[in-house]
Design a protein around this motif. Structure first.
Motif, PDB file in Angstrom:
ATOM      1  N   LEU A 104       0.814  -1.213   0.000  1.00 47.47           N
ATOM      2  CA  LEU A 104       0.000   0.000   0.000  1.00 47.47           C
ATOM      3  C   LEU A 104       0.851   1.267   0.000  1.00 47.47           C
ATOM      4  O   LEU A 104       0.328   2.371  -0.174  1.00 47.47           O
ATOM      5  CB  LEU A 104      -0.956   0.008   1.199  1.00 47.47           C
ATOM      6  N   TYR A 105       2.154   1.123   0.191  1.00 46.75           N
ATOM      7  CA  TYR A 105       3.054   2.272   0.100  1.00 46.75           C
ATOM      8  C   TYR A 105       3.472   2.568  -1.346  1.00 46.75           C
ATOM      9  O   TYR A 105       4.170   3.558  -1.596  1.00 46.75           O
ATOM     10  CB  TYR A 105       4.337   2.018   0.906  1.00 46.75           C
ATOM     11  N   ILE A 106       3.079   1.721  -2.288  1.00 48.91           N
ATOM     12  CA  ILE A 106       3.549   1.869  -3.662  1.00 48.91           C
ATOM     13  C   ILE A 106       3.250   3.254  -4.256  1.00 48.91           C
ATOM     14  O   ILE A 106       4.133   3.857  -4.895  1.00 48.91           O
ATOM     15  CB  ILE A 106       2.968   0.748  -4.550  1.00 48.91           C
ATOM     16  N   PRO A 107       2.040   3.817  -4.102  1.00 51.47           N
ATOM     17  CA  PRO A 107       1.797   5.151  -4.683  1.00 51.47           C
ATOM     18  C   PRO A 107       2.767   6.214  -4.163  1.00 51.47           C
ATOM     19  O   PRO A 107       3.295   7.017  -4.951  1.00 51.47           O
ATOM     20  CB  PRO A 107       0.354   5.461  -4.265  1.00 51.47           C
ATOM     21  N   LEU A 167       4.618  15.112  -4.557  1.00 52.81           N
ATOM     22  CA  LEU A 167       4.178  14.094  -5.511  1.00 52.81           C
ATOM     23  C   LEU A 167       3.693  12.846  -4.782  1.00 52.81           C
ATOM     24  O   LEU A 167       2.699  12.222  -5.182  1.00 52.81           O
ATOM     25  CB  LEU A 167       5.324  13.727  -6.451  1.00 52.81           C
ATOM     26  N   SER A 168       4.386  12.465  -3.717  1.00 54.39           N
ATOM     27  CA  SER A 168       3.959  11.274  -2.971  1.00 54.39           C
ATOM     28  C   SER A 168       2.581  11.494  -2.356  1.00 54.39           C
ATOM     29  O   SER A 168       1.758  10.568  -2.323  1.00 54.39           O
ATOM     30  CB  SER A 168       4.979  10.929  -1.886  1.00 54.39           C
ATOM     31  N   ARG A 169       2.309  12.708  -1.904  1.00 56.20           N
ATOM     32  CA  ARG A 169       0.970  13.025  -1.395  1.00 56.20           C
ATOM     33  C   ARG A 169      -0.073  12.921  -2.500  1.00 56.20           C
ATOM     34  O   ARG A 169      -1.146  12.336  -2.325  1.00 56.20           O
ATOM     35  CB  ARG A 169       0.944  14.435  -0.803  1.00 56.20           C
ATOM     36  N   TYR A 170       0.231  13.494  -3.676  1.00 55.30           N
ATOM     37  CA  TYR A 170      -0.727  13.501  -4.775  1.00 55.30           C
ATOM     38  C   TYR A 170      -0.984  12.085  -5.294  1.00 55.30           C
ATOM     39  O   TYR A 170      -2.126  11.740  -5.646  1.00 55.30           O
ATOM     40  CB  TYR A 170      -0.226  14.391  -5.907  1.00 55.30           C
ATOM     41  N   PHE A 171       0.071  11.271  -5.362  1.00 57.16           N
ATOM     42  CA  PHE A 171      -0.113   9.893  -5.818  1.00 57.16           C
ATOM     43  C   PHE A 171      -0.967   9.113  -4.830  1.00 57.16           C
ATOM     44  O   PHE A 171      -1.800   8.294  -5.237  1.00 57.16           O
ATOM     45  CB  PHE A 171       1.242   9.215  -6.012  1.00 57.16           C
ATOM     46  N   ALA A 172      -0.761   9.338  -3.537  1.00 55.17           N
ATOM     47  CA  ALA A 172      -1.585   8.663  -2.529  1.00 55.17           C
ATOM     48  C   ALA A 172      -3.038   9.101  -2.644  1.00 55.17           C
ATOM     49  O   ALA A 172      -3.958   8.263  -2.614  1.00 55.17           O
ATOM     50  CB  ALA A 172      -1.049   8.962  -1.130  1.00 55.17           C
ATOM     51  N   LEU A 173      -3.267  10.402  -2.801  1.00 53.06           N
ATOM     52  CA  LEU A 173      -4.621  10.918  -2.938  1.00 53.06           C
ATOM     53  C   LEU A 173      -5.281  10.376  -4.205  1.00 53.06           C
ATOM     54  O   LEU A 173      -6.456   9.987  -4.190  1.00 53.06           O
ATOM     55  CB  LEU A 173      -4.602  12.452  -2.969  1.00 53.06           C
ATOM     56  N   GLY A 174      -4.540  10.350  -5.317  1.00 52.31           N
ATOM     57  CA  GLY A 174      -5.088   9.831  -6.561  1.00 52.31           C
ATOM     58  C   GLY A 174      -5.471   8.369  -6.455  1.00 52.31           C
ATOM     59  O   GLY A 174      -6.493   7.936  -7.014  1.00 52.31           O
TER      60      GLY A 174
END
Length: 278
Positions: free
Chosen positions: A124-127, A148-155
């Motif tokens: 689950l850390y992949i994004p 970017l890591s925040r945005y990928f998690a949100l997406g």
């Protein structure tokens, strides 16, 4: 009351608009909230970075708690926000923010512990790991990579919710819980909680769809529930009761495939938990 009737009575008709609004609010929060303000976000970000370098199982050095190698630029960036963590009276100044925003990736790593994350199966850390990896590989600053890591998690959360609600329209209570300020905050942070919550909702939606269309249910629903349960329960001990879902699907189908799938899922989750605790 039949399941389909209950579904029509409780499912809001405008859930797509809700998801879009949720994403927009989350995007705004991911942009303006200072870094590392969510619970344990320092450790979660370090764990995501370790995964971006291919480290799945954490190491222990000289009897220390489990951890791994993290770029010194990221560690330096983290230090700029340590003083405001959990301190509502401490504000970060423009000068401090500017100093932090210019920190580059160093190319050198140091061993750090990621307290409390060794037990989490890291898929689950992949994004977040992808966001950090892209930023580091393209020469972006550490701060931009972290965003970017925040945005990928949100997406990822947004995609999981859209998929879940297309399978089974959500009851009003589910939307109300997602709209709680703390949940919005976690969905927009670089932590495991938001993705774990949305993955759990997806698993439950697949299961509910299976219950409503049992006659036409395919093996795909069984495998989706099993994979989802394996990934979520292996990183959230409080969600271990989800292991009952594959067995419930076996009980309703009474097939050999369903039983084997349920047993394998349970063995994987318990095996991972025991291995990482040992």
């Amino acid at each position: 009351m039949k399941l389909r009737t209950w579904q029509r009575a409780t499912a809001p008709e405008r859930w797509p608009l809700f998801c879009v609004a949720l994403f927009m609010i989350g995007f705004l929060m991911a942009t303006i909230v200072p870094s590392f303000q969510a619970p344990d976000e320092f450790d979660h970000s370090a764990r995501a970075y370790m995964l971006s370098r291919g480290q799945v199982i954490l190491d222990s050095v000289d009897g220390s708690p489990s951890g791994g190698q993290v770029d010194e630029g990221l560690l330096d960036y983290m230090r700029h926000f340590t003083s405001i963590k959990g301190n509502a009276n401490r504000k970060i100044s423009a000068a401090e923010r500017n100093a932090a925003s210019g920190i580059p990736w160093s190319g050198h790593t140091s061993f750090v512990t990621a307290v409390g994350t060794a037990y989490y199966f890291p898929i689950l850390y992949i994004p977040e790991a992808i966001g950090l990896a892209i930023g580091e590989a393209t020469g972006l600053s550490v701060e931009t990579s972290y965003r970017l890591s925040r945005y990928f998690a949100l997406g990822t959360c947004f995609a999981l919710l859209l998929a879940a609600f297309r399978l089974f329209p959500p009851p009003t209570l589910v939307l109300a819980l997602l709209a709680l300020p703390m949940n919005l905050f976690l969905l927009s942070s670089a932590v495991l909680d938001g993705i774990a919550t949305c993955a759990t909702i997806f698993v439950l939606s697949v299961f509910m769809r299976f219950l409503s269309d049992r006659e036409s249910a395919s093996k795909r629903a069984l495998y989706m529930v099993a994979l989802g349960v394996a990934f979520v329960a292996a990183c959230r001990a409080n969600l271990l009761p989800l292991l009952l879902l594959p067995f419930a699907m076996w009980w309703l189908q009474r097939t050999r495939t369903a039983f084997i799938t349920a047993v394998v899922t349970t063995a994987f989750v318990l095996g991972w938990t025991i291995f990482t605790i040992d």
